[in-house]
Motif scaffolding. Structure first.
Motif, PDB file in Angstrom:
ATOM      1  N   LEU A  78       8.244 -18.143   4.669  1.00 50.18           N
ATOM      2  CA  LEU A  78       9.060 -18.829   5.671  1.00 50.18           C
ATOM      3  C   LEU A  78       9.356 -17.903   6.833  1.00 50.18           C
ATOM      4  CD1 LEU A  78      11.755 -20.339   3.257  1.00 50.18           C
ATOM      5  CD2 LEU A  78       9.608 -21.397   3.983  1.00 50.18           C
ATOM      6  N   SER A  79       9.408 -18.476   8.034  1.00 56.25           N
ATOM      7  CA  SER A  79       9.766 -17.693   9.201  1.00 56.25           C
ATOM      8  C   SER A  79      10.626 -18.538  10.127  1.00 56.25           C
ATOM      9  CB  SER A  79       8.505 -17.215   9.939  1.00 56.25           C
ATOM     10  OG  SER A  79       8.836 -16.858  11.265  1.00 56.25           O
ATOM     11  N   ALA A  80      11.563 -17.869  10.798  1.00 56.54           N
ATOM     12  CA  ALA A  80      12.482 -18.595  11.677  1.00 56.54           C
ATOM     13  C   ALA A  80      12.109 -18.385  13.136  1.00 56.54           C
ATOM     14  CB  ALA A  80      13.918 -18.166  11.409  1.00 56.54           C
ATOM     15  N   CYS A  81      10.782 -18.353  13.441  1.00 56.18           N
ATOM     16  CA  CYS A  81      10.397 -18.179  14.833  1.00 56.18           C
ATOM     17  C   CYS A  81       9.413 -19.272  15.247  1.00 56.18           C
ATOM     18  CB  CYS A  81       9.769 -16.812  15.076  1.00 56.18           C
ATOM     19  SG  CYS A  81       9.321 -16.572  16.797  1.00 56.18           S
ATOM     20  N   PRO A  82       9.896 -20.246  16.017  1.00 59.36           N
ATOM     21  CA  PRO A  82       8.991 -21.314  16.462  1.00 59.36           C
ATOM     22  C   PRO A  82       7.934 -20.804  17.447  1.00 59.36           C
ATOM     23  CG  PRO A  82      11.192 -21.611  17.417  1.00 59.36           C
ATOM     24  CD  PRO A  82      11.287 -20.449  16.471  1.00 59.36           C
ATOM     25  N   VAL A  83       8.244 -19.705  18.153  1.00 60.64           N
ATOM     26  CA  VAL A  83       7.296 -19.222  19.169  1.00 60.64           C
ATOM     27  C   VAL A  83       6.004 -18.733  18.517  1.00 60.64           C
ATOM     28  CG1 VAL A  83       6.906 -17.538  20.990  1.00 60.64           C
ATOM     29  CG2 VAL A  83       9.153 -18.623  20.752  1.00 60.64           C
ATOM     30  N   THR A  84       6.127 -17.839  17.523  1.00 63.91           N
ATOM     31  CA  THR A  84       4.911 -17.324  16.884  1.00 63.91           C
ATOM     32  C   THR A  84       4.205 -18.419  16.109  1.00 63.91           C
ATOM     33  OG1 THR A  84       6.234 -16.604  15.003  1.00 63.91           O
ATOM     34  CG2 THR A  84       5.725 -14.956  16.668  1.00 63.91           C
ATOM     35  N   ALA A 121      19.133 -23.382  20.365  1.00 67.99           N
ATOM     36  CA  ALA A 121      19.635 -23.646  19.020  1.00 67.99           C
ATOM     37  C   ALA A 121      19.026 -22.649  18.045  1.00 67.99           C
ATOM     38  CB  ALA A 121      19.278 -25.074  18.596  1.00 67.99           C
ATOM     39  N   ARG A 122      19.745 -22.390  16.952  1.00 67.16           N
ATOM     40  CA  ARG A 122      19.260 -21.475  15.940  1.00 67.16           C
ATOM     41  C   ARG A 122      18.007 -22.042  15.290  1.00 67.16           C
ATOM     42  NH1 ARG A 122      22.714 -18.219  13.211  1.00 67.16           N
ATOM     43  NH2 ARG A 122      23.295 -17.756  15.330  1.00 67.16           N
ATOM     44  N   PRO A 123      16.848 -21.376  15.410  1.00 69.10           N
ATOM     45  CA  PRO A 123      15.633 -21.930  14.800  1.00 69.10           C
ATOM     46  C   PRO A 123      15.718 -21.856  13.280  1.00 69.10           C
ATOM     47  CG  PRO A 123      15.177 -19.820  15.876  1.00 69.10           C
ATOM     48  CD  PRO A 123      16.607 -20.130  16.131  1.00 69.10           C
ATOM     49  N   PRO A 124      15.341 -22.935  12.591  1.00 69.32           N
ATOM     50  CA  PRO A 124      15.405 -22.934  11.134  1.00 69.32           C
ATOM     51  C   PRO A 124      14.215 -22.192  10.531  1.00 69.32           C
ATOM     52  CG  PRO A 124      14.544 -25.006  11.913  1.00 69.32           C
ATOM     53  CD  PRO A 124      14.828 -24.193  13.140  1.00 69.32           C
ATOM     54  N   LEU A 125      14.338 -21.832   9.236  1.00 68.23           N
ATOM     55  CA  LEU A 125      13.211 -21.229   8.521  1.00 68.23           C
ATOM     56  C   LEU A 125      12.175 -22.307   8.258  1.00 68.23           C
ATOM     57  CD1 LEU A 125      15.134 -18.988   5.991  1.00 68.23           C
ATOM     58  CD2 LEU A 125      13.382 -18.157   7.553  1.00 68.23           C
ATOM     59  N   VAL A 126      10.936 -22.041   8.655  1.00 65.64           N
ATOM     60  CA  VAL A 126       9.868 -23.023   8.511  1.00 65.64           C
ATOM     61  C   VAL A 126       8.734 -22.382   7.728  1.00 65.64           C
ATOM     62  CG1 VAL A 126       8.151 -24.374   9.768  1.00 65.64           C
ATOM     63  CG2 VAL A 126      10.463 -24.149  10.677  1.00 65.64           C
ATOM     64  N   VAL A 152      15.527 -13.952   8.610  1.00 66.57           N
ATOM     65  CA  VAL A 152      14.599 -14.388   9.654  1.00 66.57           C
ATOM     66  C   VAL A 152      13.209 -14.655   9.081  1.00 66.57           C
ATOM     67  CG1 VAL A 152      15.833 -13.297  11.568  1.00 66.57           C
ATOM     68  CG2 VAL A 152      14.070 -12.012  10.341  1.00 66.57           C
ATOM     69  N   GLU A 153      12.925 -14.054   7.929  1.00 67.97           N
ATOM     70  CA  GLU A 153      11.617 -14.288   7.330  1.00 67.97           C
ATOM     71  C   GLU A 153      11.699 -13.971   5.845  1.00 67.97           C
ATOM     72  OE1 GLU A 153       8.434 -12.419   9.395  1.00 67.97           O
ATOM     73  OE2 GLU A 153       6.879 -13.257   8.104  1.00 67.97           O
TER      74      GLU A 153
END
Lengths: 295, 268, 325
Positions: C312-318, C300-305, C232-233
């Motif tokens: 990298l983090s997989a949370c579009p909200v934060t 959908a599964r959020p990708p690592l960004v 996730v991160e």
């Protein structure tokens, strides 16, 4: 868990190596002593009979028929006048010998197949396990009688039959033991230091299952000794004149009704002693290898 | 300082080895539990912390031979009590939470039934009332859907849920004066661990319980406990308030233990 | 010994599923990408059921991955035949969690250490013995320990032997599966110090599996936080610990108690407990427990960004809320 005193300090690794702790052995239990002692006695008698018996065990007419125990014939004579003590001594070779060889074969083949089935699993395991289930559907003695009838008489055949009916039990025990250890880290570690799967199974896992397997072997030997004597009693597989204890009991059957008890009694006692010795030893071994009593 | 609820006084003893000899394991262990406080007994493997806790409850292993000491609970020496009197103290006045809660619960009865059973043993009353009390206790330790969960068996509980149920049994169904917790969060995940410790602290505050927390985790101690007893190799090394132990440790062992827990350079 | 950074271990889309009753599947590891350079430590953190131990075993094929690629020293591990795995084990070794269970109770330390030298390196007895003596000293023990059985050693000493065994073949990659979690805290510090020293001396790459955040802070360069089979991160330890972007990382970091007086933590609380890994729904793995969840999270599964260089983090909200603590 009990740990050494070194754990109590902050830096155990920095401490010098303590002298190897002497393994504290529990005092040998009385069942171990009696069981092992009796077996040694039987083995000694069997060996002695190779070089010396009071009379020729195979020859009839050493004395008159049905002589009661006396100074001349310590355990009496049978219907044909053969010396019972001599025949008992020679019989130890048959009953103990057949049992030990049959059990050794069953242990080797059974635990090898069980190790393979338990470690490799998959199709191999399925095939082996199904075959075992088929054979285990028959009661052991009945199965032995059927095969002895089929393959014909002779000591090697009896040994083969007895080991054959023993294999499934060893196989199942070894399979269960290996399966329970297969996922242990030391099995994984053994793979990584270069052992082939076969070496992991036979060099690392099987020796760690030796305790339970040996304990079972001893208890199983008591059963095999009893089946050996039973086959002899039923006159299956051996020449009726063979001084095997089961056939000796059979030969004394008529005498029991007419008061010549000694002809059947002493071979019966010999069988009881042998099975009892195996049971006691097996009991002691399973106590010793019980995980709750292991360090 | 007030009169302590429990005082361990000069407790000493040894394990009888199989060859008959004795291995000393506790040496003159003394400490006191102040009423309404959570006291931590901290130590590493072999420090004697768990053995001391078990001895308070009279549950020490049979190989343990006590050679000295008293355990005074509300003015009574627990070590002098006959087994029947000790049974009356255990559960009613002092109860215990073990490390592996799922192993401590009986696998063949539902969790609710076990709590209800203890409730009837302790307080009597009807089966219906006992069941209701059990469900209420589970709800109080924040087990969701307590009514449904009460009918489930221990294997259907996660480690964290089972520990909540154990705490419900030890602190709520039983109404003890003293709660002993033996490594209650060891083996649980970090997030679950924190939730369980918060629950324990909250229950103790609410009910004015005195608690003794046996642990190896100084992090847990810093947050939840008022008093600390540091043990090593069967001896009490140092006792004091949590603040004193963490900010002004007097003994070298305490300092080294703190440094090791913090992974300070000194420990490396 | 300080060459250009080169990648010892790389995984792409590594996955492991187990079939379970009823035609369903248990997803233990779900599409994990890792990269680890020589001389560096990558910590894989997560709670039980996160799949971190399964990854460790997939990397060296103790567990067969269901999908994905594993490259060690440029070798395609996923494509190797089972018979050639010993070649892999000369380059990648493992230290196990429970030093008690990973040593054969019937083998002396000498036998334990001789085994890889005999089987992998085919050394003769004399050279094996010389190397075994060198190894025990390298891990802070003495040749006198060679005659001991595992039960005659303390937990820390046993773990030192586990490390010596792994070092015997002079590997480039060491997979450390919770190497300190069954040890007392004081012993933990010693073992970590030993591992750090060995890494410096031999430029080892460590894939460090642990649930202990303090250990991560102490030994790791990079960290990948795992939850329910996926990362996730990830990023440099200092950056991830100082500015955790994913709610799970924040929950994990804020839950760990610190052995200091007067520290108050502001906890980010997750609801409930880790859900079943059997047939997981689409969308973010944390969605049922996350206090920050939005309606879109379960789609959908959020990708690592990338939130900052290498982080990298997989949370579009934060990420969109821009709420960085």
């Amino acid at each position: 868990m009990k740990r050494s005193a070194a754990d109590a300090t902050l830096d155990p690794a920095a401490l010098p190596a303590a002298p190897p702790a002497r393994r504290r052995r529990a005092p040998a239990s009385w069942s171990l002593r009696i069981g092992a002692g009796l077996l040694l006695f039987y083995a000694g008698v069997a060996l002695l009979s190779l070089v010396w018996t009071p009379y020729d065990p195979l020859a009839p007419g050493m004395g008159d028929g049905y002589l009661p125990p006396s100074r001349e014939f310590l355990l009496g004579t049978d219907r044909l006048g053969a010396d019972i003590l001599s025949r008992l001594m020679a019989g130890a070779r048959y009953d103990l010998g057949i049992t030990l060889v049959a059990v050794a074969i069953a242990l080797s083949i059974g635990s090898a197949l069980g190790t393979i089935a338990g470690y490799f699993g998959g199709v191999v395991d399925t095939v082996i396990s199904r075959l075992v289930e088929v054979f285990q559907a028959f009661p052991g003695l009945l199965f032995a009688m059927l095969i002895v009838q089929a393959v014909g008489p002779g000591v090697p055949n009896i040994i083969l039959v007895l080991s054959f009916i023993g294999i499934p039990d060893y196989l199942r025990l070894a399979r269960a033991e290996i399966r329970s250890r297969r996922a242990w880290p030391y099995a994984e570690a053994a793979r990584m230091v270069g052992n082939t799967p076969w070496l992991v199974a036979f060099r690392h896992l099987l020796p760690n299952s030796a305790g339970p397997l040996l304990a079972f072997t001893s208890i199983n030997a008591a059963f095999v000794a009893l089946v050996t004597a039973s086959l002899g009693f039923l006159g299956l597989g051996l020449d009726p004149n063979t001084p095997e204890w089961g056939s000796m009991i059979a030969r004394g059957q008529d005498g029991v009704m007419t008061g010549e008890w000694w002809v059947s009694f002493f071979p019966g006692l010999a069988i009881l002693g042998l099975t009892g010795a195996f049971y006691l030893l097996g009991d002691a071994l399973s106590d010793l290898t019980d995980p709750r009593r292991r360090r | 300082m007030t009169v302590p609820l429990l005082r361990v006084d000069g407790l000493g003893g040894a394990f009888r080895r199989r060859d008959g000899g004795l291995t000393p394991v506790l040496h003159d262990v003394s400490f006191a539990l102040q009423p309404g406080c959570i006291t931590a007994v901290v130590g590493e493997t072999g420090s004697g912390k768990s053995l001391t806790a078990l001895t308070i409850l009279g549950l020490q292993p049979s190989a343990f031979v006590r050679r000295s000491g008293r355990i005074l609970f509300a003015g009574q020496d627990l070590l002098a009590l006959p087994p029947s009197a000790m049974r009356a103290v255990r559960g009613r006045r002092i109860s215990m939470v073990f490390q592996d809660a799922r192993a401590a619960l009986n696998p063949v009865f539902s969790v609710g039934a076990q709590l209800a059973d203890v409730h009837r043993l302790q307080h009597g009353g009807s089966a219906r009332a006992a069941w209701d009390a059990a469900v209420e206790a589970l709800r109080r330790v924040r087990i969701p859907e307590a009514e449904r969960r009460a009918r489930q068996y221990p294997h259907e509980f996660s480690g964290g849920m089972a520990q909540r149920a154990m705490i419900a049994m030890a602190a709520l169904v039983c109404t003890p004066a003293l709660l002993i917790l033996d490594e209650p969060t060891t083996g649980l995940d970090v997030t679950i661990q924190s939730d369980i410790m918060e629950l324990i602290v909250e229950l103790c505050r609410d009910r004015g319980l005195t608690a003794c927390l046996i642990t190896h985790d100084l992090g847990v101690v810093a947050e939840s406990c008022e008093e600390v007893v540091v043990m090593n190799a069967g001896r009490v090394v140092e006792t004091g308030t949590t603040e004193a132990i963490f900010t002004r440790p007097q003994q070298p062992y305490t300092r080294r233990l703190l440094a090791a827990s913090r992974l300070d350079a000194a420990a490396a | 010994m300080n060459g250009a950074p080169y990648t010892v271990l790389r995984t792409r889309g590594l996955a492991k599923q187990y079939p379970v009753a009823g035609g369903r599947r248990l997803v233990a590891v779900d599409g994990v990408d890792l990269a680890l350079d020589a001389g560096r430590t990558l910590a894989l953190v997560g709670e039980s059921g996160s799949g971190k131990s399964t990854i460790a075993r997939c990397v060296v094929r103790l567990v067969e991955p269901s999908a994905g690629e594993v490259w060690i020293n440029g070798r395609a591990v996923h494509a190797m035949g089972r018979g050639s795995l010993p070649e892999l084990y000369r380059e990648a070794q493992m230290v196990f969690q429970d030093p008690n269970g990973s040593l054969n109770p019937r083998m002396t330390v000498r036998q334990v250490l001789h085994e890889p030298l005999r089987l992998h390196l085919k050394l003769d007895r004399e050279r094996r013995e010389a190397r075994a003596r060198q190894l025990v000293e390298q891990v802070g023990l003495t040749p006198a320990h060679l005659d001991r059985y595992p039960h005659e050693l303390s937990g820390g000493q046993r773990q030192r032997i586990g490390i010596a065994r792994a070092l015997a073949v002079e590997p480039d990659l060491l997979i450390l599966d919770e190497p300190t979690s069954s040890l007392d805290v004081s012993v933990r510090g010693d073992i970590l110090a030993l591992l750090l020293r060995l890494q410096r001396e031999m430029r080892l790459a460590y894939l460090f599996i642990t649930h202990d955040l303090q250990v991560v802070r102490h030994v790791a360069d990079d960290v990948a936080v795992m939850y329910l089979g996926g990362i996730v991160e990830s990023g440099p330890v200092a950056e991830v610990f100082a500015r955790p972007a994913h709610p799970y990382t924040r929950a994990l970091l804020s839950a760990a108690p610190v052995p200091e007086w007067g520290v108050t933590r502001t906890r980010l609380r997750l609801a409930g407990e880790i859900p079943s890994p059997i047939d997981p729904p689409p969308g973010c793995r944390l969605v049922g427990r996350c206090p920050l969840a939005q309606p879109g999270c379960s789609a959908a599964r959020p990708p690592l960004v990338e939130v900052s260089p290498g982080h990298l983090s997989a949370c579009p909200v934060t990420l969109t809320a821009g709420d960085r603590p």
